[in-house]
Design an enzyme around this catalytic site. Structure first.
Site, PDB file in Angstrom:
ATOM      1  N   ARG A  63       0.827  -1.219   0.000  1.00  0.00           N
ATOM      2  CA  ARG A  63       0.000   0.000   0.000  1.00  0.00           C
ATOM      3  C   ARG A  63       0.856   1.262   0.000  1.00  0.00           C
ATOM      4  O   ARG A  63       0.444   2.290  -0.491  1.00  0.00           O
ATOM      5  CB  ARG A  63      -0.913  -0.009   1.226  1.00  0.00           C
ATOM      6  N   LYS A 207      15.457 -24.842   7.938  1.00  0.00           N
ATOM      7  CA  LYS A 207      16.792 -24.790   8.555  1.00  0.00           C
ATOM      8  C   LYS A 207      17.536 -26.094   8.276  1.00  0.00           C
ATOM      9  O   LYS A 207      16.950 -27.174   8.336  1.00  0.00           O
ATOM     10  CB  LYS A 207      16.663 -24.562  10.066  1.00  0.00           C
ATOM     11  N   HIS A 265       6.659 -23.666  14.977  1.00  0.00           N
ATOM     12  CA  HIS A 265       8.036 -24.160  14.932  1.00  0.00           C
ATOM     13  C   HIS A 265       8.271 -25.388  15.827  1.00  0.00           C
ATOM     14  O   HIS A 265       8.819 -26.390  15.387  1.00  0.00           O
ATOM     15  CB  HIS A 265       9.015 -23.057  15.358  1.00  0.00           C
TER      16      HIS A 265
HETATM   17  C1  BG6 Z   1       9.581 -16.128  14.433  1.00  0.00           C
HETATM   18  C2  BG6 Z   1       8.898 -15.506  15.618  1.00  0.00           C
HETATM   19  O1  BG6 Z   1       8.704 -16.981  13.746  1.00  0.00           O
HETATM   20  O2  BG6 Z   1      10.703 -16.869  14.874  1.00  0.00           O
HETATM   21  C3  BG6 Z   1       9.855 -14.628  16.396  1.00  0.00           C
HETATM   22  O3  BG6 Z   1       7.795 -14.725  15.178  1.00  0.00           O
HETATM   23  C4  BG6 Z   1      11.098 -15.397  16.769  1.00  0.00           C
HETATM   24  O4  BG6 Z   1       9.236 -14.104  17.568  1.00  0.00           O
HETATM   25  C5  BG6 Z   1      11.685 -16.100  15.548  1.00  0.00           C
HETATM   26  O5  BG6 Z   1      12.028 -14.493  17.316  1.00  0.00           O
HETATM   27  C6  BG6 Z   1      12.814 -17.027  15.932  1.00  0.00           C
HETATM   28  O6  BG6 Z   1      13.412 -17.524  14.777  1.00  0.00           O
HETATM   29  P1  BG6 Z   1      14.939 -17.931  14.752  1.00  0.00           P
HETATM   30  O7  BG6 Z   1      15.175 -18.427  13.369  1.00  0.00           O
HETATM   31  O8  BG6 Z   1      15.714 -16.690  15.082  1.00  0.00           O
HETATM   32  O9  BG6 Z   1      15.097 -18.978  15.796  1.00  0.00           O
END
Ligand code: BG6
Length: 514
Positions: A63, A207, A265
């Site tokens: 936007r 990862k 995750h």
């Molecule tokens: C994200 C979250 O999905 O993953 C964040 O929204 C978090 O809050 C991040 O900090 C962590 O990812 P990584 O790859 O740094 O472990």
């Protein structure tokens, strides 16, 4: 463990495939944080690795009123902030691929008409027949944008792709905020797009450490025979951060640690540890197994929730020697907020392989150290002819570390040099980065997968629903029983005492974060 130099499996074959397939990526939310921090830098790395064909085009859509030059300039700053040798010189050729459309996501059709015009242009390279729409947007925009793209015949069943053409969509997290809304969203998307064109991104699946779990488990004869309740005592999955909410207070207030980290995750990591071996390496086989195992997770009943689910919120404290504010003092956060910045779960999987093996999950911000890992704790050796102290590695631990370094370590009992059977812990380590080449980032890996049409490391609709089904009762309980002792852990600490109590009841303390 192998000390061979790993080859990145995507590099050579996919270079050829992608060179055959110039394509156009439309990035919705292109003026936003995710686009600048993750998506465009990852695309630039792919470009530098020679994976993107010369005909590749990136169209930013948002936007914010910008022209092509301003968009390129903003991206240049973002990408070159962490420049590697040669990046400055390579930037201009990449920048030529970038364009920008100012448009609304809902209602106003002008932006979509501009997109349709762009895709309507004849293009010898075929780049306009192969489309990837990346929705780096708040979830409320997903369904409306997909609807508009379908109405413009750019995506989904309305897109009549020529031979060798395709149209896919990447959807960012959070995917819903509970089971009901995730189902609704899945249904809304399914009205326009078939599931195999929908790529729900979970960057943890991209990862290297996560993908290594597959090679470790299924590429070696060594692990599978012991990968079960007979040999494994318990599993700990930790995502500990020293960072706070980093200016994302507004978003975090609607999410909390359970929705932000655990539902996606950590559940994905648990599924990778626990799945049955897929019979073939296909996205369907792998994702079917993940769904099976997520569906086998024991539901937490009301009385178990108080025991097996914990939450915390950080107060002020000290990180790396510097004072930091509490969560309630962060910008965009309600000073009386009841949102959790730490969530812990004790789960069991009801199947033959895992019966009786606890899976402990914890995710938290502003903890003592940055540490993301899966620790598989094996049972102690059943009999030893000489003493093996508890901390000497006799109970082997396999650690898949994501942060601060991506590596695998297996802790075993070794002999201390000298006379006598003095046992000492030894770590066998495999570090992907030791090959000298910086491993590709999660976003690089996942973008390549989406571009070649491989959804193995993306979450399927039923997977997302299965993991919401696990945490839904906890969220529901928490909503109705606010935690009155917030904040209940100090920034820079190991987390709330309730988290320790949850595992100590089983006499299996958390691994130290320091
Ligand atoms: C994200 C979250 O999905 O993953 C964040 O929204 C978090 O809050 C991040 O900090 C962590 O990812 P990584 O790859 O740094 O472990």
């Amino acid at each position: 463990m192998s000390t061979r130099t790993p080859a990145h499996p995507r590099t050579s074959a996919d270079t050829e495939r992608l060179k055959l397939q110039p394509c156009t990526l439309v990035l919705f939310g292109a003026s936003g944080d995710l686009a600048h921090r993750m998506v465009v830098p990852a695309l630039f790395r792919l470009w530098r690795r020679g994976l993107l064909a010369p005909g590749f085009r990136l169209v930013g859509y948002a936007r914010t009123k910008l022209d092509d030059a301003a968009f390129r300039d903003g991206m240049r700053k973002a990408v070159l902030e962490k420049a590697r040798p040669g990046d400055e010189e390579a930037w201009p050729a990449f920048a030529e691929r970038l364009g920008y459309i100012t448009g609304q996501y809902e209602g106003d059709q002008a932006g979509y008409r501009q997109l349709a015009e762009l895709f309507g242009q004849a293009d010898e390279s075929g780049a306009t027949a192969r489309r990837l729409f990346y929705l780096a947007l708040p979830p409320k925009e997903f369904a409306p944008v997909i609807r508009q793209l379908a109405e413009a015949k750019l995506l989904g069943r309305s897109y009549q792709a020529p031979t060798d053409g395709w149209s896919r969509v990447i959807v960012e997290k959070p995917f819903g905020r509970d089971l009901a809304s995730a189902r609704e969203l899945n249904a809304a998307i399914a009205r326009d797009v078939d599931e195999h064109f929908v790529y729900r991104i979970d960057h943890y699946l991209g990862k290297e450490a996560a993908q290594n779990l597959f090679t470790l488990r299924f590429g070696n004869a060594l692990f599978e025979p012991v990968w079960n309740r007979n040999y494994i005592d318990h599993v700990q999955i930790t995502a500990a951060e020293t960072l706070g909410v980093e200016g994302r207070g507004g978003y975090y207030e609607t999410a909390g640690a359970m929705r932000d980290m655990v539902q996606n995750h950590l559940m994905q990591l648990m599924a990778l540890v626990a799945i049955e071996p897929p019979d073939r390496w296909t996205s369907t086989a792998v994702r079917n197994e993940k769904v099976q195992v997520l569906q086998a997770v024991q539901r937490l009943e009301e009385d178990a929730i108080c025991r097996d689910a914990v939450r915390g919120q950080y107060g002020p404290g000290t990180i790396d020697g510097a004072p930091v504010p509490g969560y309630r003092q962060e910008p965009g956060v309600d000073p009386h907020s009841m949102v959790e910045t730490y969530a812990g779960l004790r789960l069991h999987i009801d199947n033959l392989r895992w019966a009786g093996v606890p899976f402990y999950l914890r995710a938290g911000k502003r903890l003592a150290a940055r540490r993301t890992e899966i620790a598989i704790q094996f049972k102690p050796a059943p009999h030893t002819p000489f003493p093996v102290p508890d901390d000497a590695g006799g109970a082997n631990t396999l650690v898949v570390e994501f942060a601060p370094n991506e590596r695998l370590t297996l802790r075993v009992a070794g002999k201390a040099p000298g006379r006598g059977m003095l046992v000492t812990p030894v770590e066998l380590a495999y570090c992907g980065a030791s090959s000298g080449e910086k491993p590709p980032s999660a976003y690089e890996n996942l973008l390549v997968d989406a571009l070649v049409g491989d959804p193995t490391f993306f979450a399927r609709a039923d997977e997302v629903e299965a993991s919401w089904a696990i945490i839904d009762p906890v969220l529901h309980h928490w909503e109705h029983e606010p935690e009155l002792r917030f904040p209940n852990y100090e920034s820079g600490s190991q987390g709330p005492l309730e988290g320790d109590a949850m595992v100590q009841r089983d006499e299996r303390p958390w691994r130290d974060l320091a």
